[in-house]
Design a protein around this motif. Structure first.
Motif, PDB file in Angstrom:
ATOM      1  N   THR A 216      -9.474  11.254 -22.597  1.00  0.00           N
ATOM      2  CA  THR A 216      -9.924  11.791 -21.312  1.00  0.00           C
ATOM      3  C   THR A 216     -10.132  10.632 -20.346  1.00  0.00           C
ATOM      4  OG1 THR A 216     -11.024  13.654 -22.377  1.00  0.00           O
ATOM      5  CG2 THR A 216     -11.739  13.106 -20.136  1.00  0.00           C
ATOM      6  N   TYR A 217      -9.445  10.702 -19.219  1.00  0.00           N
ATOM      7  CA  TYR A 217      -9.556   9.650 -18.207  1.00  0.00           C
ATOM      8  C   TYR A 217     -10.722   9.967 -17.290  1.00  0.00           C
ATOM      9  CZ  TYR A 217      -8.133   6.425 -14.488  1.00  0.00           C
ATOM     10  OH  TYR A 217      -8.091   5.421 -13.559  1.00  0.00           O
ATOM     11  N   VAL A 218     -11.701   9.069 -17.252  1.00  0.00           N
ATOM     12  CA  VAL A 218     -12.895   9.252 -16.434  1.00  0.00           C
ATOM     13  C   VAL A 218     -12.642   8.774 -15.007  1.00  0.00           C
ATOM     14  CG1 VAL A 218     -15.321   8.585 -16.166  1.00  0.00           C
ATOM     15  CG2 VAL A 218     -14.378   9.014 -18.448  1.00  0.00           C
ATOM     16  N   GLY A 219     -11.830   7.722 -14.868  1.00  0.00           N
ATOM     17  CA  GLY A 219     -11.605   7.098 -13.566  1.00  0.00           C
ATOM     18  C   GLY A 219     -12.346   5.781 -13.522  1.00  0.00           C
ATOM     19  N   SER A 220     -12.929   5.476 -12.400  1.00  0.00           N
ATOM     20  CA  SER A 220     -13.635   4.219 -12.202  1.00  0.00           C
ATOM     21  C   SER A 220     -14.929   4.179 -13.010  1.00  0.00           C
ATOM     22  CB  SER A 220     -13.966   4.058 -10.719  1.00  0.00           C
ATOM     23  OG  SER A 220     -14.890   3.024 -10.521  1.00  0.00           O
ATOM     24  N   TYR A 221     -15.345   2.970 -13.338  1.00  0.00           N
ATOM     25  CA  TYR A 221     -16.622   2.786 -14.040  1.00  0.00           C
ATOM     26  C   TYR A 221     -17.807   3.262 -13.198  1.00  0.00           C
ATOM     27  CZ  TYR A 221     -16.898  -1.446 -11.168  1.00  0.00           C
ATOM     28  OH  TYR A 221     -16.925  -2.328 -10.117  1.00  0.00           O
ATOM     29  N   THR A 222     -17.582   3.509 -11.924  1.00  0.00           N
ATOM     30  CA  THR A 222     -18.667   4.020 -11.072  1.00  0.00           C
ATOM     31  C   THR A 222     -18.782   5.540 -11.151  1.00  0.00           C
ATOM     32  OG1 THR A 222     -17.225   4.146  -9.135  1.00  0.00           O
ATOM     33  CG2 THR A 222     -18.448   2.084  -9.464  1.00  0.00           C
TER      34      THR A 222
ATOM     35  N   PRO B  18       0.803  -1.222   0.000  1.00  0.00           N
ATOM     36  CA  PRO B  18       0.000   0.000   0.000  1.00  0.00           C
ATOM     37  C   PRO B  18       0.841   1.279   0.000  1.00  0.00           C
ATOM     38  CG  PRO B  18      -0.226  -1.174   2.084  1.00  0.00           C
ATOM     39  CD  PRO B  18       0.521  -2.065   1.159  1.00  0.00           C
ATOM     40  N   GLU B  19       2.057   1.183   0.484  1.00  0.00           N
ATOM     41  CA  GLU B  19       2.919   2.366   0.490  1.00  0.00           C
ATOM     42  C   GLU B  19       3.340   2.785  -0.924  1.00  0.00           C
ATOM     43  OE1 GLU B  19       5.436  -1.312   1.073  1.00  0.00           O
ATOM     44  OE2 GLU B  19       3.549  -0.557   1.865  1.00  0.00           O
ATOM     45  N   LEU B  20       3.077   1.934  -1.909  1.00  0.00           N
ATOM     46  CA  LEU B  20       3.411   2.254  -3.297  1.00  0.00           C
ATOM     47  C   LEU B  20       2.192   2.692  -4.110  1.00  0.00           C
ATOM     48  CD1 LEU B  20       5.924  -0.619  -4.105  1.00  0.00           C
ATOM     49  CD2 LEU B  20       6.419   1.737  -3.419  1.00  0.00           C
ATOM     50  N   GLU B  21       1.101   2.983  -3.436  1.00  0.00           N
ATOM     51  CA  GLU B  21      -0.115   3.388  -4.150  1.00  0.00           C
ATOM     52  C   GLU B  21       0.125   4.591  -5.066  1.00  0.00           C
ATOM     53  OE1 GLU B  21      -4.776   4.603  -3.465  1.00  0.00           O
ATOM     54  OE2 GLU B  21      -3.399   4.741  -1.772  1.00  0.00           O
ATOM     55  N   PHE B  22       1.010   5.472  -4.668  1.00  0.00           N
ATOM     56  CA  PHE B  22       1.280   6.667  -5.479  1.00  0.00           C
ATOM     57  C   PHE B  22       1.764   6.299  -6.891  1.00  0.00           C
ATOM     58  CE2 PHE B  22       5.374   5.630  -3.672  1.00  0.00           C
ATOM     59  CZ  PHE B  22       6.302   5.967  -4.650  1.00  0.00           C
ATOM     60  N   LEU B  23       2.321   5.113  -7.057  1.00  0.00           N
ATOM     61  CA  LEU B  23       2.790   4.691  -8.380  1.00  0.00           C
ATOM     62  C   LEU B  23       1.649   4.374  -9.329  1.00  0.00           C
ATOM     63  CD1 LEU B  23       5.710   2.305  -7.365  1.00  0.00           C
ATOM     64  CD2 LEU B  23       5.899   4.627  -8.273  1.00  0.00           C
ATOM     65  N   VAL B  24       0.551   3.846  -8.782  1.00  0.00           N
ATOM     66  CA  VAL B  24      -0.563   3.411  -9.631  1.00  0.00           C
ATOM     67  C   VAL B  24      -1.756   4.358  -9.588  1.00  0.00           C
ATOM     68  CG1 VAL B  24       0.066   0.969  -9.591  1.00  0.00           C
ATOM     69  CG2 VAL B  24      -1.451   1.874  -7.823  1.00  0.00           C
ATOM     70  N   SER B  25      -1.720   5.340  -8.710  1.00  0.00           N
ATOM     71  CA  SER B  25      -2.789   6.335  -8.677  1.00  0.00           C
ATOM     72  C   SER B  25      -2.668   7.224  -9.906  1.00  0.00           C
ATOM     73  CB  SER B  25      -2.693   7.179  -7.405  1.00  0.00           C
ATOM     74  OG  SER B  25      -2.970   6.373  -6.281  1.00  0.00           O
ATOM     75  N   SER B  26      -3.747   7.880 -10.254  1.00  0.00           N
ATOM     76  CA  SER B  26      -3.767   8.722 -11.451  1.00  0.00           C
ATOM     77  C   SER B  26      -2.579   9.670 -11.459  1.00  0.00           C
ATOM     78  CB  SER B  26      -5.079   9.510 -11.519  1.00  0.00           C
ATOM     79  OG  SER B  26      -5.155  10.175 -12.745  1.00  0.00           O
ATOM     80  N   GLY B  27      -1.827   9.626 -12.533  1.00  0.00           N
ATOM     81  CA  GLY B  27      -0.634  10.464 -12.665  1.00  0.00           C
ATOM     82  C   GLY B  27       0.636   9.757 -12.241  1.00  0.00           C
ATOM     83  N   GLY B  28       0.528   8.630 -11.535  1.00  0.00           N
ATOM     84  CA  GLY B  28       1.702   7.870 -11.130  1.00  0.00           C
ATOM     85  C   GLY B  28       2.352   7.195 -12.337  1.00  0.00           C
ATOM     86  N   VAL B  29       3.618   6.852 -12.204  1.00  0.00           N
ATOM     87  CA  VAL B  29       4.350   6.288 -13.336  1.00  0.00           C
ATOM     88  C   VAL B  29       3.788   4.944 -13.805  1.00  0.00           C
ATOM     89  CG1 VAL B  29       6.501   7.492 -12.830  1.00  0.00           C
ATOM     90  CG2 VAL B  29       6.107   5.226 -11.857  1.00  0.00           C
ATOM     91  N   ALA B  30       3.081   4.223 -12.938  1.00  0.00           N
ATOM     92  CA  ALA B  30       2.499   2.938 -13.316  1.00  0.00           C
ATOM     93  C   ALA B  30       0.979   3.011 -13.430  1.00  0.00           C
ATOM     94  CB  ALA B  30       2.903   1.858 -12.315  1.00  0.00           C
ATOM     95  N   SER B  31       0.430   4.213 -13.491  1.00  0.00           N
ATOM     96  CA  SER B  31      -1.020   4.358 -13.662  1.00  0.00           C
ATOM     97  C   SER B  31      -1.380   4.149 -15.131  1.00  0.00           C
ATOM     98  CB  SER B  31      -1.476   5.746 -13.212  1.00  0.00           C
ATOM     99  OG  SER B  31      -0.978   6.733 -14.101  1.00  0.00           O
ATOM    100  N   LEU B  32      -2.607   3.750 -15.391  1.00  0.00           N
ATOM    101  CA  LEU B  32      -3.019   3.534 -16.777  1.00  0.00           C
ATOM    102  C   LEU B  32      -2.930   4.806 -17.622  1.00  0.00           C
ATOM    103  CD1 LEU B  32      -5.900   0.941 -16.519  1.00  0.00           C
ATOM    104  CD2 LEU B  32      -3.607   0.636 -17.429  1.00  0.00           C
ATOM    105  N   PRO B  33      -3.329   5.980 -17.108  1.00  0.00           N
ATOM    106  CA  PRO B  33      -3.174   7.173 -17.944  1.00  0.00           C
ATOM    107  C   PRO B  33      -1.729   7.408 -18.388  1.00  0.00           C
ATOM    108  CG  PRO B  33      -4.645   7.647 -16.128  1.00  0.00           C
ATOM    109  CD  PRO B  33      -4.054   6.277 -15.863  1.00  0.00           C
ATOM    110  N   THR B  34      -0.780   7.040 -17.532  1.00  0.00           N
ATOM    111  CA  THR B  34       0.629   7.206 -17.890  1.00  0.00           C
ATOM    112  C   THR B  34       1.090   6.080 -18.809  1.00  0.00           C
ATOM    113  OG1 THR B  34       1.067   8.334 -15.799  1.00  0.00           O
ATOM    114  CG2 THR B  34       2.976   7.440 -16.968  1.00  0.00           C
ATOM    115  N   LEU B  35       0.807   4.829 -18.431  1.00  0.00           N
ATOM    116  CA  LEU B  35       1.241   3.681 -19.229  1.00  0.00           C
ATOM    117  C   LEU B  35       0.686   3.717 -20.651  1.00  0.00           C
ATOM    118  CD1 LEU B  35       0.834   0.740 -16.667  1.00  0.00           C
ATOM    119  CD2 LEU B  35       2.981   1.712 -17.506  1.00  0.00           C
ATOM    120  N   LEU B  36      -0.570   4.139 -20.791  1.00  0.00           N
ATOM    121  CA  LEU B  36      -1.226   4.130 -22.105  1.00  0.00           C
ATOM    122  C   LEU B  36      -1.131   5.479 -22.820  1.00  0.00           C
ATOM    123  CD1 LEU B  36      -4.409   2.022 -21.287  1.00  0.00           C
ATOM    124  CD2 LEU B  36      -2.159   1.254 -22.039  1.00  0.00           C
TER     125      LEU B  36
END
Length: 144
Positions: free
Chosen positions: A130-136, A104-122
């Motif tokens: 445009t990144y909407v976020g969760s399907y909810t 959990p201490e690495l959440e910043f990597l996968v949160s929006s804008g993180g180097v391993a987040s989908l907006p960054t990877l893709l």
């Protein structure tokens, strides 16, 4: 007039290539103004407990973001003026959820804008997605 298409559940790497090609051919003819990728475009099968994590599953999972980005490039090339939206489904959430479960201490990597987040990877910004976020998360297009 707005022309909106919504698609989901491609589940790359289990996707039906022929079905997607047929859909994309129709879109080229119809020329939508808005394209909504509404979750589960990527499967991330190695990031959950349902499948055994064989070397092949891990290898194929590692390729999934590149395949998805290839589709984003293609959508942008074939629909240069369309608005493209991406909403994460529960399959995309596997990356974030696994990180929270294991480190959990690495959440910043996968949160929006993180180097391993989908907006960054893709490369959403590069492809005009445009990144909407969760399907909810509600997505409002025009006067709908």
């Amino acid at each position: 007039m707005r022309r909106i298409v919504i698609t989901n559940d491609w589940q790359i790497d289990f996707h039906d290539q022929q079905a997607i090609e047929l859909m994309l051919r129709y879109w080229r003819e119809w020329q939508p103004t808005d394209i909504v990728l509404n979750g589960d475009i990527i499967d991330f099968s190695a990031l959950q407990r349902k499948f055994r994590k064989t070397a092949e599953v891990i290898r194929r999972t590692a390729l999934q973001p590149a395949i998805a980005e290839g589709y984003l490039k293609r959508l942008r090339r074939e629909h240069p003026k369309a608005r493209i939206y991406w909403a994460d489904g529960n399959h995309e959430a596997r990356l974030h959820n696994l990180t929270l479960d294991v480190a959990p201490e690495l959440e910043f990597l996968v949160s929006s804008g993180g180097v391993a987040s989908l907006p960054t990877l893709l490369k959403f910004e590069q492809h005009g997605v445009t990144y909407v976020g969760s399907y909810t998360t509600p997505l409002y297009i025009g006067d709908l």
